[in-house]
Design an enzyme around this catalytic site. Structure first.
Site, PDB file in Angstrom:
ATOM      1  N   HIS A 208       0.828  -1.198   0.000  1.00 52.04           N
ATOM      2  CA  HIS A 208       0.000   0.000   0.000  1.00 52.04           C
ATOM      3  C   HIS A 208       0.864   1.250   0.000  1.00 52.04           C
ATOM      4  O   HIS A 208       2.010   1.241   0.432  1.00 52.04           O
ATOM      5  CB  HIS A 208      -0.923  -0.001   1.215  1.00 52.04           C
ATOM      6  CG  HIS A 208      -2.020  -1.019   1.111  1.00 52.04           C
ATOM      7  ND1 HIS A 208      -3.107  -1.011   1.942  1.00 52.04           N
ATOM      8  CD2 HIS A 208      -2.206  -2.057   0.264  1.00 52.04           C
ATOM      9  CE1 HIS A 208      -3.923  -2.003   1.612  1.00 52.04           C
ATOM     10  NE2 HIS A 208      -3.386  -2.656   0.601  1.00 52.04           N
TER      11      HIS A 208
ATOM     12  N   GLU B  37       0.907   3.881   1.823  1.00 49.13           N
ATOM     13  CA  GLU B  37       1.429   4.308   3.119  1.00 49.13           C
ATOM     14  C   GLU B  37       2.743   3.603   3.442  1.00 49.13           C
ATOM     15  O   GLU B  37       3.709   4.219   3.893  1.00 49.13           O
ATOM     16  CB  GLU B  37       0.423   4.014   4.244  1.00 49.13           C
ATOM     17  CG  GLU B  37      -0.915   4.702   4.100  1.00 49.13           C
ATOM     18  CD  GLU B  37      -1.951   3.874   3.351  1.00 49.13           C
ATOM     19  OE1 GLU B  37      -3.140   4.071   3.639  1.00 49.13           O
ATOM     20  OE2 GLU B  37      -1.591   3.051   2.499  1.00 49.13           O
TER      21      GLU B  37
ATOM     22  N   CYS C 118      -6.063   1.016   5.863  1.00 48.43           N
ATOM     23  CA  CYS C 118      -6.587  -0.283   6.321  1.00 48.43           C
ATOM     24  C   CYS C 118      -5.954  -0.611   7.678  1.00 48.43           C
ATOM     25  O   CYS C 118      -4.985   0.030   8.113  1.00 48.43           O
ATOM     26  CB  CYS C 118      -6.292  -1.375   5.297  1.00 48.43           C
ATOM     27  SG  CYS C 118      -4.554  -1.837   5.159  1.00 48.43           S
TER      28      CYS C 118
ATOM     29  N   CYS D 246      -2.141  -1.330   7.563  1.00 49.51           N
ATOM     30  CA  CYS D 246      -1.314  -0.122   7.449  1.00 49.51           C
ATOM     31  C   CYS D 246      -1.298   0.636   8.771  1.00 49.51           C
ATOM     32  O   CYS D 246      -0.245   1.101   9.212  1.00 49.51           O
ATOM     33  CB  CYS D 246      -1.811   0.770   6.326  1.00 49.51           C
ATOM     34  SG  CYS D 246      -1.421   0.139   4.683  1.00 49.51           S
TER      35      CYS D 246
END
Length: 68
Positions: A18, A20, A45, A48
């Site tokens: 992801h 992040e 999410c 993360c």
């Protein structure tokens, strides 16, 4: 991955890195994270968030939400 969903378990487990986490991997000097604010386009999410909360980043912001 749906916001708040499981990153690495269950149906629809995500196999991607992801944004992040990719941003964290791109920081060569970790001291730059101390007290930082991370702006993202969607609610992170749970996977993360679990990783981000173990950094020195102080605030996470997305449209309609934030964690300090």
């Amino acid at each position: 991955m749906q916001p708040g969903g499981s990153y690495d378990t269950g149906p629809g487990a995500c196999i991607a890195v992801h944004a992040e986490i990719n941003a964290l991997l791109d920081v060569s000097d970790r001291s730059r994270l101390v007290g930082a604010t991370l702006y993202v386009t969607e609610q992170p999410c749970m996977g993360c968030l679990k990783i981000l909360k173990n950094t020195e980043i102080k605030t996470f912001v997305w449209p309609g939400g934030r964690i300090d």
